[in-house]
Enzyme design. Structure first.
Site, PDB file in Angstrom:
ATOM      1  N   LYS A 185       0.875  -1.309  -0.074  1.00 30.24           N
ATOM      2  CA  LYS A 185      -0.008  -0.050   0.141  1.00 30.24           C
ATOM      3  C   LYS A 185       0.876   1.160   0.180  1.00 30.24           C
ATOM      4  CE  LYS A 185      -3.437  -2.634  -0.243  1.00 30.24           C
ATOM      5  NZ  LYS A 185      -4.419  -3.051   0.962  1.00 30.24           N
TER       6      LYS A 185
HETATM    7  C1  LIG Z   1      -5.292  -4.257   1.393  1.00 31.28           C
HETATM    8  C2  LIG Z   1      -6.873  -4.025   1.594  1.00 31.28           C
HETATM    9  C3  LIG Z   1      -7.384  -4.288   2.705  1.00 31.28           C
HETATM   10  C4  LIG Z   1      -6.885  -5.141   3.891  1.00 31.28           C
HETATM   11  O1  LIG Z   1      -5.671  -4.402   4.327  1.00 31.28           O
HETATM   12  P1  LIG Z   1      -4.567  -5.111   5.100  1.00 31.28           P
HETATM   13  O2  LIG Z   1      -3.799  -4.258   5.851  1.00 31.28           O
HETATM   14  O3  LIG Z   1      -3.736  -6.205   4.381  1.00 31.28           O
HETATM   15  O4  LIG Z   1      -5.436  -6.027   6.528  1.00 31.28           O
HETATM   16  C5  LIG Z   1      -8.726  -3.910   2.797  1.00 31.28           C
HETATM   17  N1  LIG Z   1      -9.336  -3.337   1.922  1.00 31.28           N
HETATM   18  C6  LIG Z   1      -8.916  -3.031   0.734  1.00 31.28           C
HETATM   19  C7  LIG Z   1      -9.847  -2.383  -0.315  1.00 31.28           C
HETATM   20  C8  LIG Z   1      -7.502  -3.456   0.443  1.00 31.28           C
HETATM   21  O5  LIG Z   1      -7.107  -3.285  -0.785  1.00 31.28           O
END
Ligand SMILES: *Cc1c(COP(=O)(O)O)cnc(C)c1O
Length: 385
Positions: A185
Site C-alpha cells: 500500500k
Molecule cells: C489491502 C486492502 C485491505 C486489507 O488491508 P490489510 O492491511 O492487508 O489487512 C482492505 N481493503 C482493501 C480495499 C484493500 O485493498
C-alpha cells in the site's frame, strides 16, 4: 527487465534507526512507537483519533464491532458494501455477524450513491465505502445519504493514505476510516493498519477490544495500590488486533515521505494517462472532482482483458486485477446479480504497474506494450461507460 505491479519502497537506513531504538529499549510491543505513530498520523492528517493495528482487515472488523455494540445492532442487520474490493471489506461484515448487501459501482469504480439508495432496507445499519485505487469517487454523496438516514459510514481507506478531498485528508467525516499499511500500500510497513474513529468513545472501545478485552485503564483508575500493578480486568472477549512498535517504527519513517511518494505516484499516473488517453480501446478511471488521490492504483479497462494480460506477461510485464467481483466467490454468491457494472468492470479491469521503482521510460514502455498488445489480441474500442 520484468515490470511488476507493486514493489514496496522503504527508506532503509531511517527505518533501521527507528527499529533499533525499539530493540535497544527492549520494547517491541504495543505502546511506545505505536503511540508516537498515532499522534503523528493524527497531526499530519487532521483526523481526531487513530488506533494502530496489525492490519486494515482487523480495523474493518473492529470498526463494525465497536459501532455495532454502541448502536445496538442485531445479528443479521445489513451493511451495504461493494463487490469490487479486496475480500477483507466483506469478510469484516460477516465476522461482525452482519449481512453484506452489495450495491453497484459507478464509473469511478466506487459505490454509486443511487445504487446504495436502492439497496437500503429497514435493517440497513451502515455503508462500507471503498476508495478504489485511492480516489474518493462520489464519497460525499454517499456520506450525505448516510447522514440523512442515520446510517453509519465506514470508509475502507486501505488505498487512501494521503488522499485529499475538498482540501482535507479523507476520513474525518466518516464514523470510522480504516487505513492499510501493508507492504504494497502507499504507506508500506511489513503489515499493519489503523482505525480512525470520529468519536473518542469509539476509539476507547476499540483500544479495549484490540487487546483481548483487557481493560487496564479501568483497573488503574480503581486500584492505585502499586502492589496490584500486575492485575487487570477483562471486560469483554476482544481480539488480538493491536499493532506493535516495530511496525510503528517503520510507519513513522514512511509517513515522513508519504506526501512526496504520493506526488511521485500521481506523476507516473499522469504519464500513463497521457500515453493512453487517446487510445479508443482504453477506458481510464475518471478523476473525481475536488479529490487529490493517493495514486495507489492505475486501473484501465479493456476488451479481451485476459488475452492482453497473457500477452503482457509473455513480455515480462505483470499487471494485476483489482478486483474479481466478490459475488463470484462462493462466500458471496447469494449476492450475485445486483451489480452489473461491477461485474462488467471485473471482467475488463487491469491495474498497470505503479510503484516508486518505476521511471518515465518504464511507464512509456508499459503503455506502448499495452497498445501493441491491444492490436495483437484484436481488442474492440470501448463502449461508452
Ligand atoms: C489491502 C486492502 C485491505 C486489507 O488491508 P490489510 O492491511 O492487508 O489487512 C482492505 N481493503 C482493501 C480495499 C484493500 O485493498
Amino acid at each position: 527487465m520484468a515490470v511488476h505491479l507493486f514493489v514496496p519502497h522503504f527508506s532503509v537506513e531511517e527505518c533501521l534507526e527507528e527499529v533499533r531504538a525499539c530493540l535497544e529499549r527492549g520494547w517491541t510491543g504495543a505502546g511506545y512507537k505505536t503511540l508516537e505513530f498515532e499522534a503523528e498520523w493524527c497531526r499530519q492528517t487532521g483526523l481526531a483519533h487513530a488506533h494502530f493495528l496489525n492490519s486494515a482487515t482487523a480495523g474493518l472488523h473492529l470498526a463494525l464491532e465497536v459501532l455495532k455494540r454502541r448502536l445496538g445492532w442485531a445479528a443479521g442487520d445489513e451493511v451495504i458494501s461493494t463487490p469490487l474490493t479486496f475480500v477483507s471489506t466483506n469478510h469484516a461484515i460477516l465476522h461482525a455477524g452482519l449481512r453484506p448487501v452489495m450495491a453497484d459501482v459507478d464509473r469511478f469504480l466506487c459505490l454509486d450513491p443511487d445504487a446504495v439508495a436502492a439497496r437500503l432496507s429497514p435493517r440497513t445499519r451502515a455503508v462500507m465505502f471503498v476508495g478504489f485505487g485511492g480516489t474518493a469517487g462520489r464519497y460525499a454523496a454517499v456520506r450525505d445519504l448516510c447522514r440523512a438516514r442515520g446510517i453509519a459510514l465506514i470508509l475502507d481507506a486501505a488505498h487512501m493514505a494521503g488522499t485529499r478531498l475538498d482540501g482535507a485528508h479523507v476520513g474525518h467525516d466518516a464514523d470510522a476510516a480504516v487505513f492499510s499499511f501493508h507492504a504494497v500500500k502507499n504507506l508500506p510497513t511489513g503489515d499493519s493498519g489503523a482505525v480512525c474513529f470520529a468519536q473518542g468513545v469509539d476509539d476507547a472501545a476499540a483500544r479495549r477490544l484490540s487487546w483481548l478485552g483487557i481493560d487496564k485503564d479501568t483497573y488503574a483508575r480503581t486500584q492505585s495500590d502499586a502492589t496490584y500493578r500486575w492485575r487487570y480486568d477483562v471486560a469483554d472477549t476482544g481480539f488480538k488486533y493491536h499493532g506493535n512498535s516495530i511496525m510503528a517504527a517503520i510507519a513513522l519513517v514512511q509517513l515522513r515521505h508519504l506526501e512526496r511518494d504520493n506526488a511521485r505516484r500521481r506523476q507516473l499516473a499522469a504519464r500513463y494517462r497521457a500515453r493512453l488517453a487517446e487510445d479508443p480501446r482504453v477506458t481510464l478511471q475518471p478523476e473525481a472532482p475536488d479529490c487529490v488521490p493517493s495514486g495507489h492504483l492505475f486501473p484501465i479497462r479493456v476488451d479481451r482483458r485476459d488475452d492482453l494480460m497473457a500477452w503482457l506477461n509473455a513480455r515480462e510485464v505483470y499487471p494485476g486485477v483489482h478486483y474479481r467481483d466478490n459475488t463470484e466467490y462462493p462466500m458471496y454468491a447469494d449476492q450475485a446479480g445486483h451489480c452489473p457494472a461491477a461485474r462488467a468492470a471485473s471482467l475488463s479491469l487491469i491495474s498497470l504497474p505503479l510503484h516508486l521503482g518505476l521511471d518515465e521510460a518504464t511507464v512509456d514502455h508499459v503503455a506502448g506494450l499495452v497498445r501493441q498488445g491491444l492490436d495483437a489480441v484484436g481488442a474492440a474500442p470501448a463502449v461508452a461507460s
